[in-house]
Write an enzyme that holds these catalytic residues in place. Structure first.
Site, PDB file in Angstrom:
ATOM      1  N   ASP A 194       5.908   8.547   4.390  1.00 36.37           N
ATOM      2  CA  ASP A 194       4.778   7.622   4.414  1.00 36.37           C
ATOM      3  C   ASP A 194       3.687   8.117   3.472  1.00 36.37           C
ATOM      4  O   ASP A 194       3.809   9.207   2.879  1.00 36.37           O
ATOM      5  CB  ASP A 194       4.254   7.551   5.869  1.00 36.37           C
ATOM      6  CG  ASP A 194       3.583   6.223   6.166  1.00 36.37           C
ATOM      7  OD1 ASP A 194       3.411   5.924   7.344  1.00 36.37           O
ATOM      8  OD2 ASP A 194       3.244   5.503   5.210  1.00 36.37           O
ATOM      9  N   ASP A 229       2.870  -3.470   6.572  1.00 37.63           N
ATOM     10  CA  ASP A 229       3.703  -3.266   7.754  1.00 37.63           C
ATOM     11  C   ASP A 229       4.020  -4.598   8.414  1.00 37.63           C
ATOM     12  O   ASP A 229       3.132  -5.454   8.530  1.00 37.63           O
ATOM     13  CB  ASP A 229       2.939  -2.446   8.796  1.00 37.63           C
ATOM     14  CG  ASP A 229       2.712  -1.019   8.356  1.00 37.63           C
ATOM     15  OD1 ASP A 229       2.178  -0.242   9.165  1.00 37.63           O
ATOM     16  OD2 ASP A 229       3.073  -0.683   7.212  1.00 37.63           O
TER      17      ASP A 229
HETATM   18  O1  LIG Z   1       2.027   5.441  11.615  1.00 37.25           O
HETATM   19  C1  LIG Z   1       3.255   5.071  11.003  1.00 37.25           C
HETATM   20  C2  LIG Z   1       3.256   3.587  10.738  1.00 37.25           C
HETATM   21  C3  LIG Z   1       4.664   3.141  10.320  1.00 37.25           C
HETATM   22  O2  LIG Z   1       5.469   4.210   9.855  1.00 37.25           O
HETATM   23  C4  LIG Z   1       4.599   2.111   9.221  1.00 37.25           C
HETATM   24  O3  LIG Z   1       5.917   1.705   8.865  1.00 37.25           O
HETATM   25  C5  LIG Z   1       3.973   2.743   8.029  1.00 37.25           C
HETATM   26  O4  LIG Z   1       3.829   1.761   6.984  1.00 37.25           O
HETATM   27  C6  LIG Z   1       2.641   3.374   8.314  1.00 37.25           C
HETATM   28  N1  LIG Z   1       2.272   3.258   9.712  1.00 37.25           N
HETATM   29  C7  LIG Z   1       1.038   2.734  10.004  1.00 37.25           C
HETATM   30  S1  LIG Z   1       0.673   2.265  11.510  1.00 37.25           S
HETATM   31  N2  LIG Z   1       0.175   2.633   8.986  1.00 37.25           N
HETATM   32  C8  LIG Z   1      -1.087   2.122   9.090  1.00 37.25           C
HETATM   33  C9  LIG Z   1      -1.264   0.750   9.216  1.00 37.25           C
HETATM   34  C10 LIG Z   1      -2.542   0.228   9.300  1.00 37.25           C
HETATM   35  C11 LIG Z   1      -3.629   1.071   9.270  1.00 37.25           C
HETATM   36  F1  LIG Z   1      -4.876   0.564   9.385  1.00 37.25           F
HETATM   37  C12 LIG Z   1      -3.458   2.447   9.140  1.00 37.25           C
HETATM   38  C13 LIG Z   1      -2.174   2.981   9.057  1.00 37.25           C
END
Ligand SMILES: OC[C@@H]1[C@H](O)[C@H](O)[C@@H](O)CN1C(=S)Nc1ccc(F)cc1
Length: 400
Positions: A139, A200
């Site tokens: 990530d 996401d």
């Molecule tokens: O924490 C991990 C989660 C998942 O692995 C997703 O697939 C990744 O794209 C990243 N991820 C998240 S929730 N990312 C994220 C999404 C919104 C935000 F405001 C801050 C971080």
């Protein structure tokens, strides 16, 4: 990435969308991110027929880690939630004939705030190899997107140098796109087996629509980057959860097959309803997603809420492709929409015509010539997906 892996898009189960960062094993032991959850899902992938349909990876996502590295500086799992350690869990997954995936972040922290790999790239790659990991998702939270052009290839170099084949899933482009940086896709293709280009996925039709629109609106940049060993990743399958209707679930499965997308389910296999399980195990649609040519499909028509998407697939005959064709109805005006179009209007021009079948309903259209009009009824927020297998034609070249 040319490491011999994922010559077709990976298929498996990924915890994140359905189970998120639930670490409350005291009050919610059945749904927290824990050793038990992944062993349970591995068992069900096999016992419920998903493995037989091609699903093979059992992947951990964020929140598996202890908040601290060990005194030797190694990554370590939360000792309460993963009491047997990661290597033992991977071993169990392997004992079921499946492969095991893990998650980290090219940054100081993972998105949920657990230790990232910055400063320990080589050690962490060696740790994953030692744990018999088969797939790593990296990530990009808490990192400078510009540093990713160095960092992602560097970590891939260390993964490769371990000598253990590991699928390398990169979030590299999406964080650069967020930062307004045009990704270097030739470098991404060389370094990664699959990569995220967009937001996401969340448990809703609107989230799914936004991903479909992104991939349609940016196809001239995106489609050409896909091929055996290097895939665009529109994110997880949310079929069987709370947010999609039955029609919308059929839409995601069909569209992911057109997009040559990884099929990474994120659903509770303990409680999934049979009609959703049937969508996930639809062999004819999985065969489209897993087509050996690895050519990603495109949106070829979009008008008044009706879209047509086409993916070139095998078999070929004299340089004519076969196709998977998806008719998508974005409208919500209640009643199914009729779509009538000739094969040649969709670019299907092989003189011998095509054998057409519906991949959800048991409908065989027989062999149609390019001039034939084909008529389908598409439900609101639903899809009709057809397979058009090119038929041999022996156009006479001698006078007798
Ligand atoms: O924490 C991990 C989660 C998942 O692995 C997703 O697939 C990744 O794209 C990243 N991820 C998240 S929730 N990312 C994220 C999404 C919104 C935000 F405001 C801050 C971080």
């Amino acid at each position: 990435l040319d490491n011999g892996l994922v010559r077709t898009p990976p298929m498996g189960w990924l915890a994140w969308e359905r189970f998120r960062c639930n670490t409350d094993c005291k009050n919610d032991p059945d749904n927290c991110i824990s050793d038990r959850l992944f062993r349970t899902m591995a068992d069900l992938v096999v016992s419920e027929g998903y493995a037989a349909a091609g699903y093979e990876y059992i992947n951990i996502d964020d929140c598996w880690l202890d908040k601290e590295r060990s005194y030797t500086g190694q990554l370590q799992p939360d000792p309460v939630r993963f009491p047997h350690g990661i290597k033992d869990l991977a071993n169990y997954v392997h004992s079921k004939g499946l492969k095991f995936g893990i998650y980290e972040d090219y940054g100081n922290y993972t998105c949920a705030g657990y230790p990232g790999i910055l400063g320990s790239l080589e050690l962490d790659a060696l740790t994953f190899a030692d744990w018999d990991v088969d797939y790593v998702k990296l990530d990009g939270c808490y990192a400078h997107p510009r540093e990713m052009d160095i960092g992602y290839p560097e970590f891939g170099f260390y993964l490769n140098r371990t000598g253990r084949p590991m699928v390398y899933s990169c979030s590299w482009p999406v964080y650069q796109i967020y930062a307004g940086i045009q990704p270097n896709f030739s470098s991404i293709i060389d370094s990664c087996n699959l990569w995220r280009n967009f937001d996401d996925i969340q448990d809703s039709w609107s989230s799914l629509e936004s991903i479909i629109d992104y991939y349609g609106n940016n196809q001239d940049t995106i489609v050409q980057n896909a091929g055996p060993g290097h895939w665009n990743d529109p994110d997880m399958l949310i079929i069987g959860n709370f947010g999609l209707s039955y029609e919308q679930s059929k839409t995601q499965m069909a569209m992911w097959a057109i997009l040559a997308a990884p099929l990474l389910m994120s659903v509770d296999l303990r409680s999934i309803r049979p009609e959703y399980k049937a969508i996930l195990q639809n062999r004819k649609i999985i065969a489209v997603d897993q087509d050996p040519l690895g050519i990603q499909g495109r949106r070829i028509y979009k008008h008044k809420g009706i879209e047509i998407w086409a993916r070139p697939i095998s078999p070929l005959f004299q340089n004519y492709f076969s196709y998977a064709i998806a008719f998508l109805n974005r409208r919500t005006d209640g009643t199914p929409s009729d779509v009538a179009v000739t094969l040649q209007e969709m670019g299907l021009i092989a003189p011998g015509g095509y054998r057409i079948e519906d991949l959800y309903e048991d409908v065989d259209y027989g062999v149609l010539t390019p001039q034939t009009k084909i008529k389908v009824k598409v439900n609101p927020s639903g899809v009709v997906i057809l397979r058009a297998n090119v038929q041999p034609s022996y156009v006479q070249t001698t006078p007798y």
